[in-house]
Design an enzyme around this catalytic site. Sequence first.
Site, PDB file in Angstrom:
ATOM      1  N   HIS A   1     -36.963 -86.952  73.199  1.00 31.90           N
ATOM      2  CA  HIS A   1     -37.238 -86.826  71.749  1.00 31.90           C
ATOM      3  C   HIS A   1     -38.050 -85.548  71.542  1.00 31.90           C
ATOM      4  O   HIS A   1     -39.238 -85.501  71.843  1.00 31.90           O
ATOM      5  CB  HIS A   1     -38.029 -88.034  71.240  1.00 31.90           C
ATOM      6  CG  HIS A   1     -38.237 -88.004  69.748  1.00 31.90           C
ATOM      7  ND1 HIS A   1     -37.942 -89.079  68.943  1.00 31.90           N
ATOM      8  CD2 HIS A   1     -38.716 -87.043  68.918  1.00 31.90           C
ATOM      9  CE1 HIS A   1     -38.223 -88.774  67.688  1.00 31.90           C
ATOM     10  NE2 HIS A   1     -38.690 -87.540  67.649  1.00 31.90           N
TER      11      HIS A   1
ATOM     12  N   HIS B   1     -38.651 -81.864  68.986  1.00 30.50           N
ATOM     13  CA  HIS B   1     -38.377 -80.989  67.837  1.00 30.50           C
ATOM     14  C   HIS B   1     -38.487 -79.548  68.299  1.00 30.50           C
ATOM     15  O   HIS B   1     -39.565 -79.111  68.722  1.00 30.50           O
ATOM     16  CB  HIS B   1     -39.379 -81.253  66.709  1.00 30.50           C
ATOM     17  CG  HIS B   1     -39.283 -82.639  66.173  1.00 30.50           C
ATOM     18  ND1 HIS B   1     -38.479 -82.973  65.113  1.00 30.50           N
ATOM     19  CD2 HIS B   1     -39.856 -83.799  66.591  1.00 30.50           C
ATOM     20  CE1 HIS B   1     -38.582 -84.274  64.872  1.00 30.50           C
ATOM     21  NE2 HIS B   1     -39.412 -84.807  65.762  1.00 30.50           N
ATOM     22  N   LEU B   2     -37.390 -78.819  68.209  1.00 29.08           N
ATOM     23  CA  LEU B   2     -37.385 -77.420  68.647  1.00 29.08           C
ATOM     24  C   LEU B   2     -37.427 -76.439  67.481  1.00 29.08           C
ATOM     25  O   LEU B   2     -37.671 -75.257  67.697  1.00 29.08           O
ATOM     26  CB  LEU B   2     -36.146 -77.132  69.504  1.00 29.08           C
ATOM     27  CG  LEU B   2     -36.174 -77.647  70.939  1.00 29.08           C
ATOM     28  CD1 LEU B   2     -34.820 -77.415  71.608  1.00 29.08           C
ATOM     29  CD2 LEU B   2     -37.289 -76.984  71.745  1.00 29.08           C
TER      30      LEU B   2
ATOM     31  N   ASN C   1     -33.884 -82.584  62.288  1.00 28.93           N
ATOM     32  CA  ASN C   1     -34.513 -82.491  60.957  1.00 28.93           C
ATOM     33  C   ASN C   1     -34.903 -81.058  60.599  1.00 28.93           C
ATOM     34  O   ASN C   1     -36.046 -80.756  60.304  1.00 28.93           O
ATOM     35  CB  ASN C   1     -35.715 -83.437  60.840  1.00 28.93           C
ATOM     36  CG  ASN C   1     -36.830 -83.135  61.829  1.00 28.93           C
ATOM     37  OD1 ASN C   1     -36.579 -82.607  62.908  1.00 28.93           O
ATOM     38  ND2 ASN C   1     -38.053 -83.467  61.475  1.00 28.93           N
TER      39      ASN C   1
ATOM     40  N   LYS D   1     -29.431 -89.695  64.579  1.00 32.36           N
ATOM     41  CA  LYS D   1     -30.816 -90.019  64.227  1.00 32.36           C
ATOM     42  C   LYS D   1     -30.902 -90.609  62.832  1.00 32.36           C
ATOM     43  O   LYS D   1     -30.393 -90.027  61.863  1.00 32.36           O
ATOM     44  CB  LYS D   1     -31.676 -88.746  64.293  1.00 32.36           C
ATOM     45  CG  LYS D   1     -33.142 -88.934  63.938  1.00 32.36           C
ATOM     46  CD  LYS D   1     -33.895 -89.742  64.994  1.00 32.36           C
ATOM     47  CE  LYS D   1     -35.294 -90.151  64.527  1.00 32.36           C
ATOM     48  NZ  LYS D   1     -36.291 -89.128  64.728  1.00 32.36           N
TER      49      LYS D   1
ATOM     50  N   HIS E   1     -36.220 -93.656  63.614  1.00 30.16           N
ATOM     51  CA  HIS E   1     -37.613 -93.465  63.206  1.00 30.16           C
ATOM     52  C   HIS E   1     -38.025 -94.779  62.559  1.00 30.16           C
ATOM     53  O   HIS E   1     -37.638 -95.067  61.427  1.00 30.16           O
ATOM     54  CB  HIS E   1     -37.759 -92.291  62.226  1.00 30.16           C
ATOM     55  CG  HIS E   1     -39.191 -92.052  61.834  1.00 30.16           C
ATOM     56  ND1 HIS E   1     -39.917 -90.974  62.279  1.00 30.16           N
ATOM     57  CD2 HIS E   1     -40.045 -92.800  61.092  1.00 30.16           C
ATOM     58  CE1 HIS E   1     -41.160 -91.052  61.809  1.00 30.16           C
ATOM     59  NE2 HIS E   1     -41.258 -92.161  61.093  1.00 30.16           N
TER      60      HIS E   1
ATOM     61  N   HIS F   1     -40.644 -93.069  69.495  1.00 28.56           N
ATOM     62  CA  HIS F   1     -42.105 -92.939  69.405  1.00 28.56           C
ATOM     63  C   HIS F   1     -42.802 -94.230  68.981  1.00 28.56           C
ATOM     64  O   HIS F   1     -43.429 -94.292  67.928  1.00 28.56           O
ATOM     65  CB  HIS F   1     -42.505 -91.770  68.504  1.00 28.56           C
ATOM     66  CG  HIS F   1     -41.713 -91.611  67.221  1.00 28.56           C
ATOM     67  ND1 HIS F   1     -41.539 -92.626  66.316  1.00 28.56           N
ATOM     68  CD2 HIS F   1     -41.057 -90.547  66.700  1.00 28.56           C
ATOM     69  CE1 HIS F   1     -40.808 -92.184  65.295  1.00 28.56           C
ATOM     70  NE2 HIS F   1     -40.508 -90.926  65.515  1.00 28.56           N
TER      71      HIS F   1
ATOM     72  N   ASP G   1     -41.799 -86.213  71.309  1.00 27.81           N
ATOM     73  CA  ASP G   1     -41.905 -85.975  69.866  1.00 27.81           C
ATOM     74  C   ASP G   1     -42.746 -84.732  69.595  1.00 27.81           C
ATOM     75  O   ASP G   1     -43.394 -84.626  68.551  1.00 27.81           O
ATOM     76  CB  ASP G   1     -42.472 -87.188  69.118  1.00 27.81           C
ATOM     77  CG  ASP G   1     -42.199 -87.119  67.614  1.00 27.81           C
ATOM     78  OD1 ASP G   1     -41.343 -86.313  67.197  1.00 27.81           O
ATOM     79  OD2 ASP G   1     -42.853 -87.852  66.866  1.00 27.81           O
TER      80      ASP G   1
ATOM     81  N   ALA H   1     -47.235 -83.481  59.381  1.00 29.60           N
ATOM     82  CA  ALA H   1     -47.310 -84.402  60.521  1.00 29.60           C
ATOM     83  C   ALA H   1     -46.619 -83.781  61.720  1.00 29.60           C
ATOM     84  O   ALA H   1     -45.507 -83.264  61.594  1.00 29.60           O
ATOM     85  CB  ALA H   1     -46.617 -85.718  60.163  1.00 29.60           C
TER      86      ALA H   1
HETATM   87  O1  DOR Z   1     -45.232 -86.282  63.440  1.00 29.25           O
HETATM   88  C1  DOR Z   1     -44.044 -86.107  63.260  1.00 29.25           C
HETATM   89  N1  DOR Z   1     -43.508 -84.872  63.168  1.00 29.25           N
HETATM   90  N2  DOR Z   1     -43.252 -87.155  63.139  1.00 29.25           N
HETATM   91  C2  DOR Z   1     -41.966 -87.054  62.798  1.00 29.25           C
HETATM   92  O2  DOR Z   1     -41.325 -88.051  62.671  1.00 29.25           O
HETATM   93  C3  DOR Z   1     -41.373 -85.722  62.507  1.00 29.25           C
HETATM   94  C4  DOR Z   1     -42.106 -84.651  63.151  1.00 29.25           C
HETATM   95  C5  DOR Z   1     -41.766 -83.288  62.627  1.00 29.25           C
HETATM   96  O3  DOR Z   1     -40.575 -82.976  62.527  1.00 29.25           O
HETATM   97  O4  DOR Z   1     -42.683 -82.522  62.332  1.00 29.25           O
HETATM   98 ZN    ZN Z   2     -39.752 -86.827  65.986  1.00 28.99          ZN
END
Ligand code: DOR
Ligand code: ZN
Length: 352
Positions: A17, A19-20, A45, A103, A140, A178, A253, A269
């Site tokens: 999991h 995020h790039l 996302n 997702k 999620h 997560h 994450d 976040a």
């Molecule tokens: O803390 C988070 N950041 N939770 C998520 O579900 C998305 C992620 C983000 O893409 O920044």
């Molecule tokens: Zn995530």
Amino acid sequence: MTEQPQRLTLRRPDDWHLHLRSGAMLRAVLPFTARQMGRAIVMPNLLPPVTDTARARAYRDEILAALPPGSGFRPLMTAYLTDHTDADDLAAGFRDGLFTAVKLYPQHATTNSAHGVTDLRTVAPVLERMQEIGLPLLVHGEVTDPAVDIFDREAVFLDRVLEPLLQRYPALRVVLEHATTEEAVAFVRRHGPSGRIGCTITAHHLMINRSHLFAGGIRPHLYCLPIAKREKHRLALRRAATGGEPWFFLGTDSAPHPVGAKESACGCAGIFTAATAIELYAQVFEEEGALDRLEAFASLNGPAFYRLPPNDDRIVLERSGTVAPEPVAVDGNIAVMPFRSGERLDWRVVEG
Ligand code: DOR
Ligand code: ZN
């Protein structure tokens, strides 16, 4: 007393999991993951989100082009489920090896989830198709009902959404992403033996509880979603991650944001852990006396769930330790703050 090991050889781990992002941010953060991980499930996302095969192909190409020369890292692509997802396009992407999973973001649950699913009934044909072809759904797991307290949103999601979902689609394979609560741990244990549920656990949720967010003042770099919970939940997660059960596996994450977007009146976040991901997990496993179970969690359980072979090569960690890096520059100016920046960790990756 047995002597502490000084070196640890693991099959190369994967991040299930991650995020790039894209553009300059992608180029800044990708090398950290590529140095340690063999593969990563790449979250979709972006703005606009990666909703179909055309976008996923373009995004995969962008990631591959941003890899350091000679890197063997492989991005595993996901599709962002929306109310308008085309089941045929997803199925074609899965058949061609482009998509590894889909997702589900409940609409407005987190960063860039405005296109998320409004009601699971609208995507019923897509979920039916996914269960038929064995394409996993990554969840999620938080309700978005503003009447539900932010610290309860995961537990309520399990009862209100996930349990009925598993019943309605008895062959659908699901990863609860997560996990942050003892309720989630219990839920996964209950369903784990069916072989249809997996669960990722982040390094930061193993290390912080909700009090850390307010220790001496508000700590925007510890804010993520799902938000960190009470200490008893952190302890339940530590037992789950280190306990050797096959349905729990590594997913950082890691979610980079510019420092200015975190240190803000309305901070984003996300916690950027990728710079020292395996070192953070090694620290937790050692504290729990479970270093011998790190390889299963980091390198074996994930591939088993995804029906992929584990990586062939290995990484070596050494007890010489490391210091989590200083803020990482993106395009020469904006910076991203690594988790525990400037602090010592007991292990470091020396080979691999
Ligand atoms: O803390 C988070 N950041 N939770 C998520 O579900 C998305 C992620 C983000 O893409 O920044
Ligand atoms: Zn995530």
